[in-house]
Each structure stands twice: as C-alpha cells, then as structure tokens.
Design an enzyme around this catalytic site. Structure first.
Site, PDB file in Angstrom:
ATOM      1  N   CYS A 136       0.756  -1.154   0.117  1.00 36.92           N
ATOM      2  CA  CYS A 136      -0.024  -0.070   0.223  1.00 36.92           C
ATOM      3  C   CYS A 136       0.950   1.234   0.050  1.00 36.92           C
ATOM      4  CB  CYS A 136      -0.959  -0.145   1.187  1.00 36.92           C
ATOM      5  SG  CYS A 136      -1.812   1.641   1.448  1.00 36.92           S
ATOM      6  N   CYS A 139       0.050   4.342   2.294  1.00 35.21           N
ATOM      7  CA  CYS A 139       0.189   3.714   3.794  1.00 35.21           C
ATOM      8  C   CYS A 139       1.839   4.006   4.131  1.00 35.21           C
ATOM      9  CB  CYS A 139      -0.004   2.491   4.133  1.00 35.21           C
ATOM     10  SG  CYS A 139      -1.600   1.670   3.476  1.00 35.21           S
ATOM     11  N   ASP A 140       2.735   3.387   3.011  1.00 39.38           N
ATOM     12  CA  ASP A 140       3.768   3.128   3.324  1.00 39.38           C
ATOM     13  C   ASP A 140       4.809   3.877   2.383  1.00 39.38           C
ATOM     14  OD1 ASP A 140       3.122   1.579   5.194  1.00 39.38           O
ATOM     15  OD2 ASP A 140       3.397  -0.052   4.031  1.00 39.38           O
TER      16      ASP A 140
END
Ligand SMILES: Cc1cc2nc3c(=O)[nH]c(=O)nc-3n(C[C@H](O)[C@H](O)[C@H](O)COP(=O)(O)OP(=O)(O)OC[C@H]3O[C@@H](n4cnc5c(N)ncnc54)[C@H](O)[C@@H]3O)c2cc1C
Length: 307
Positions: A136, A139-140
């Site tokens: 993701c 997210c990261d």
C-alpha cells in the site's frame, strides 16, 4: 459479545459495498449489523484521491469518502461490530455467523468482504514483509523518501502505486511481466510523463533478498530468460487481488478465482445469502460498482425478509 445476538441482516465487510448495504437496510428499519475486522472503509481508504466517483468533481480522498459513508449508515441505525467472520452455517432458516467475538444469527446475510492483494509467492516475500515488502503506497510511501523502489504489476492499482511513490522515492521502477500496461489510458499518460518512473517490461521477480531490510531483487526476462539483479530499498506488490472467501469454501459455490457467483439480484445459490462488491465474480473492482451492488443486495435482502 456473549450469547447469540439476533439481527435481521448481517453484513460482512465495511467497505463501500457493505456500508451502502447498511445504509439501505438500516433505513428500511431492519435490525442491521455490519461486521468489519479492521476500520470501516475497506480498500478505498488506501486511495489518495478518488476522481471517478460521481458527485465530487474536484475528487475526494478515499479516507474522507469512507468516513462519510460510515457516518451515513450509522445515522440510520446500522450497528457495527469489530470482529472477523470465521464461518457461516446456512442450513437452518436462521443463518449462523461465526465471528472472533462470538456467534450471531440473522435472517439474511450480505457478504461484502472484498479482496486482498495477491502475493508474488517468491522467496523473501514473507521474510521481508514490512521491512521493504509492502502492499500500500498511500500507507507506506513516506518511509521511502529519496530511496529507489519497485512496483510490480501493470494494472490500475500498480500505476496508482507508482504515481503515489513518485512523490517520495528517488526512483520508481515498474516491473511488468508483459510489454504493455493494462491500466487505463489516463493513468498510463500520467506515469509515462513522470520522470521518476521507469519501466522494466517482460520481467518477473524471482526472489527478494537483503539483510535486515530488502536490498535487491533477482529478476528474469520472460522472453530471453536473461537473469539480472536490481538494487532497491522497497518493493510494492500490486499484481492482482484474491477474494476474501477462504472461510466460504465448501459453504457457497465459488468460481475458479475464489469469487462468489451471484445473479443480477446479488443472490447466491443459497436462499437469503447475498454478495456485493469486489468479492463477486467478474467484479470490475470500482467504488461505483461496489455501491451499486450493495444497494441491490440490500433491497433484495429486505424483500427476502419481508416476503
Ligand atoms: C490504492 C487503491 C486505489 C483505488 N482507487 C480507486 C478509485 O480511484 N476509484 C474506484 O472506483 N476504486 C478504486 N479502488 C478500488 C476500490 O477501493 C474497491 O473497488 C472498493 O473498495 C471495493 O469495495 P468492497 O466494499 O467490495 O470491498 P473492500 O473495499 O475491499 O471492503 C471489504 C471489507 O471487508 C472486510 N473483511 C473482509 N473479510 C472479512 C471478514 N472475514 N470478517 C470481517 N471483515 C472482513 C475488509 O477488512 C474490508 O474492510 C482503489 C483500490 C486501491 C487498493
């Protein structure tokens, strides 16, 4: 939760399909419980900006869209349980839903569990999960500031990931097993115009290697068979999806990909059991389609209960 709670409708999964189903069933004054193992919102919370969902001409963040849907369903009285559904027993008139927080019975069940990212299944993938292997970008991506990363895949999800990563990483290499992308034209145009994004065509990842964290990939060209290595700090896997139906094997008919087959009323082959969204066979995996499915499933679930 103690004892068996009884509901008119249980909805499994709190993504766009499940939340829409909840808006409809709760508003129809059916006692409705949505069971979600994570935070409500589903996959769309990972999308930076959603540009193709009608009503938001400037786009809307996936997180905000999910929050609004959840707020709307709660407003009409939909209850939510944070738990994972681990099994369904469908023999009697009341359906038994087994969860990590206890058993629940319902007159009708709408399965809207979506799908998870497929894994590459290569050496190093499990070992380096969270230490360079990611699924993701929203997210990261932040953790890969000024570092070289790879995205594996050629569809919309992969190109979205690459574009998101290009805001942070020093270089993004998209590795695709074919010569052409499957992503929509508008995404392809953006990716080709982004100087930080490069492409490695006809190539597959054979292994992920490193020390404490990911350091390099072992690659193979599928046409020439030539092998090579690529030094990188992160690999984002976006090669496809796998329906979240493990607990339904032997309970409901599934297609070859593990997705649930339904008719146009979102009915499965078991009376009173409906499916909606990305978990359905041949889903186009878009929010607009998921919410349409959720509405149809809810309306036919209501008809099933009240007829
Ligand atoms: C990075 C990214 C960007 C995207 N961008 C767009 C976009 O711009 N436009 C667009 O239209 N679509 C986009 N999509 C696709 C879109 O997010 C999906 O099509 C949509 O979320 C599908 O909704 P759903 O409700 O069917 O499933 P999901 O959103 O996958 O929700 C399913 C939910 O069920 C829960 N669940 C699963 N199994 C269980 C269980 N056993 N017990 C309890 N809970 C369970 C999961 O935790 C999850 O929250 C994007 C997807 C990603 C990953």
């Amino acid at each position: 939760m103690t004892g068996k709670q009884a509901y008119d409708v249980v909805i499994i999964g709190g993504g766009p399909a499940g939340l829409t189903a909840g808006i409809y069933t709760a508003r129809a004054r059916l006692r409705s419980l949505l069971i979600e193992k994570a935070a409500p919102g589903g996959w769309i919370v990972n999308a930076g900006v959603v540009e193709n969902y009608p009503g938001f001409p400037q786009g809307i963040s996936g997180m905000e869209l999910a929050d609004l849907m959840n707020e709307q369903a709660a407003k009409f009285g939909m209850e939510t349980l944070t738990a994972e559904v681990t099994g369904l027993e469908l023999k009697g008139e009341q359906k038994l839903v087994r969860t990590t927080e206890g058993d629940i019975v319902a007159k009708a069940v709408i399965i809207a569990g979506g799908s998870d990212r497929a894994k590459l299944g290569v050496p190093g993938e499990e070992e380096f999960m969270g230490r360079g292997v990611a699924f993701c970008a929203v997210c990261d991506a932040y953790f890969y500031r000024d570092l070289p990363v790879v995205v594996v895949g050629g569809g919309n999800a992969a190109i979205n990931e690459a574009l998101e990563l290009s805001k942070f990483a020093s270089k993004v290499t998209v590795i695709h097993r074919r010569q052409e992308l499957r992503a929509t034209r508008i995404l392809q145009e953006r990716a080709f115009a982004e100087p930080k994004i490069e492409f490695l065509w006809n190539t597959v990842v054979e292994a992920i290697e490193g020390g404490d964290v990911v350091e390099r990939l072992r690659l193979r060209n599928v046409l020439s068979g030539e092998k090579s290595t690529l030094d990188i700090s992160g690999i984002f896997v976006a090669t496809g999806t796998k329906p979240n139906t493990d607990y339904l094997k032997g309970v409901l008919p599934l297609d070859a990909s593990g997705a649930i087959t339904t008719n146009e009323k979102m009915e499965t082959e078991v009376s009173g059991i409906f499916a909606a969204g990305d978990i359905r066979s041949n889903s186009i995996r878009q929010v607009a389609a998921a919410i349409g499915d959720g509405a149809v499933a809810a309306i036919y679930a209501e008809k099933f209960i009240t007829s």
